[in-house]
Enzyme design. Structure first.
Site, PDB file in Angstrom:
ATOM      1  N   TYR A   1      -2.054  -0.454  10.576  1.00  0.00           N
ATOM      2  CA  TYR A   1      -2.095  -0.875   9.169  1.00  0.00           C
ATOM      3  C   TYR A   1      -0.816  -0.442   8.467  1.00  0.00           C
ATOM      4  CZ  TYR A   1      -3.710  -1.246   4.327  1.00  0.00           C
ATOM      5  OH  TYR A   1      -3.840  -1.556   2.994  1.00  0.00           O
TER       6      TYR A   1
ATOM      7  N   SER B   1       0.852  -1.181   0.000  1.00  0.00           N
ATOM      8  CA  SER B   1       0.000   0.000   0.000  1.00  0.00           C
ATOM      9  C   SER B   1       0.888   1.230   0.000  1.00  0.00           C
ATOM     10  CB  SER B   1      -0.888   0.000   1.248  1.00  0.00           C
ATOM     11  OG  SER B   1      -1.554   1.245   1.392  1.00  0.00           O
TER      12      SER B   1
END
Length: 274
Positions: free
Chosen positions: A150, A137
Site C-alpha cells: 500500500y 496517504s
C-alpha cells in the site's frame, strides 16, 4: 447579466467514505458533482442532492474511464476539478503477497489514477484551466509495518503528482495531493485485502502483535469530513500549494526531520513491531 455557470467536480470512488463526504460537501456549496463508482445502481448518493449525478467508472479499465469522462462533459458541459479518490489497501507480510495481488494494487492505486488523468487532460488543456486532486496517504511519506505494498503505491503517487505539478503549470492546470493520516471510514473493512499464504507461518507472531495496534490507530482516526474539507481547499484556494496533510502533519514532519534510526525505534515501539 448572465448567471455564472456552476463548476463541476468529477470524483472517483464516491460510493462511500471520503469520496461520498466530498461529493456531499461540493454539492452543498453549489457545485455540480459527477460522482463516479463501479456500481452506481447500488448507491443512494444521487438522492442526497439534485446537484449530484452518478456515473459508472472503473479506474482500472481505460475504456470505462474514457466513456465516463465524455458522459460527464456531455451532461455538465465541462470538468473543472478531478478528485482521484478510488483505491484500496493490500496489507500483510510482503512474502505472503502474490504477484496478482501486487499488480492489482498498482492497477487501482497508481495506474487507475493515471488512466483518469490521461483521459481528462485534453479537455483541461483545451480550456487552459483545471485542477487535479490526487488522494494519497500519509503512508506515501512514511511507512508502517504490514503496509509495504500500500505504501509503495502511495509513494509512487506522491512522486507522480509532484512531477505533474511542475509539468502542467504551463497549461494553467494545478495539481494537488491530499495525504491524510488514519481516517475513520469503512475503508479498512470494505477496501482492505489481507495477504496470507498457505504454509507460511513465519510472520504469524509479528502480525498478531502488530495488528491490534494498527486497529487502534484506525479507530482513533479523524472523520471523512476532515479530508473532504482539505479537498475543498485544494480545489478552490489560490495558494500554490502541492501537499495537504489532514490529520497527519505532525507525523509527516517527524518522518522528515527525526533521524531514521530514532524514527524506526519509535514506530516499532508504537506498534509493538519487534
Amino acid at each position: 447579466m448572465t448567471a455564472a455557470v456552476a463548476k463541476t467536480v468529477l470524483i472517483t470512488g464516491a460510493s462511500s467514505g471520503i469520496g461520498r463526504a466530498t461529493a456531499e460537501l461540493f454539492a452543498s456549496r453549489g457545485w455540480n458533482v459527477a460522482a463516479t463508482m463501479r456500481t452506481p445502481e447500488k448507491s443512494n448518493l444521487g438522492g442526497v442532492s439534485d446537484r449530484i449525478k452518478l456515473f459508472k467508472l472503473d479506474v482500472t479499465c481505460p475504456n470505462s474511464v474514457d466513456r465516463a469522462v465524455q458522459d460527464v462533459i456531455g451532461a455538465c458541459g465541462k470538468i473543472d476539478v478531478v478528485v482521484n479518490n478510488a483505491g484500496y489497501g493490500l496489507m500483510g507480510p510482503f512474502e505472503a503477497q502474490t504477484d496478482v495481488q501486487i499488480r492489482r494494487q498498482f492497477e487501482c492505486n497508481v495506474f487507475g489514477v493515471m488512466n483518469v488523468i490521461r483521459s481528462v487532460l485534453p479537455h483541461m488543456r483545451d480550456r487552459q484551466e483545471g485542477r487535479i486532486i490526487n488522494v494519497g496517504s500519509a503512508a506515501g511519506r512514511m511507512t508502517l509495518p504490514l503496509y509495504s505494498m500500500y505504501s509503495a503505491t502511495k509513494w509512487a503517487l506522491d512522486g507522480f503528482s509532484e512531477a505533474l505539478w511542475l509539468e502542467l503549470r504551463q497549461h494553467n492546470i494545478k495539481v494537488k495531493i491530499i495525504e491524510p493520516g488514519m481516517i475513520k471510514t469503512d475503508f479498512f473493512e470494505r477496501s482492505r485485502e489481507i495477504a496470507t499464504k498457505p504454509g507460511l507461518t513465519a510472520y504469524d507472531d509479528f502480525v498478531e502483535r502488530v495488528s491490534p495496534n494498527l486497529k487502534a490507530w484506525e479507530e482513533a482516526g479523524a472523520e471523512s469530513d476532515v479530508v473532504a474539507h482539505s479537498i475543498w481547499r485544494a480545489s478552490t484556494s489560490i495558494w500554490p500549494r502541492l501537499r495537504y496533510q489532514p490529520n497527519a502533519t505532525l507525523a509527516v514532519w517527524a518522518r522528515g526531520w527525526v533521524p531514521s534510526q530514532l524514527y524506526v525505534r519509535v514506530v516499532r515501539r508504537l506498534f509493538n513491531a519487534w
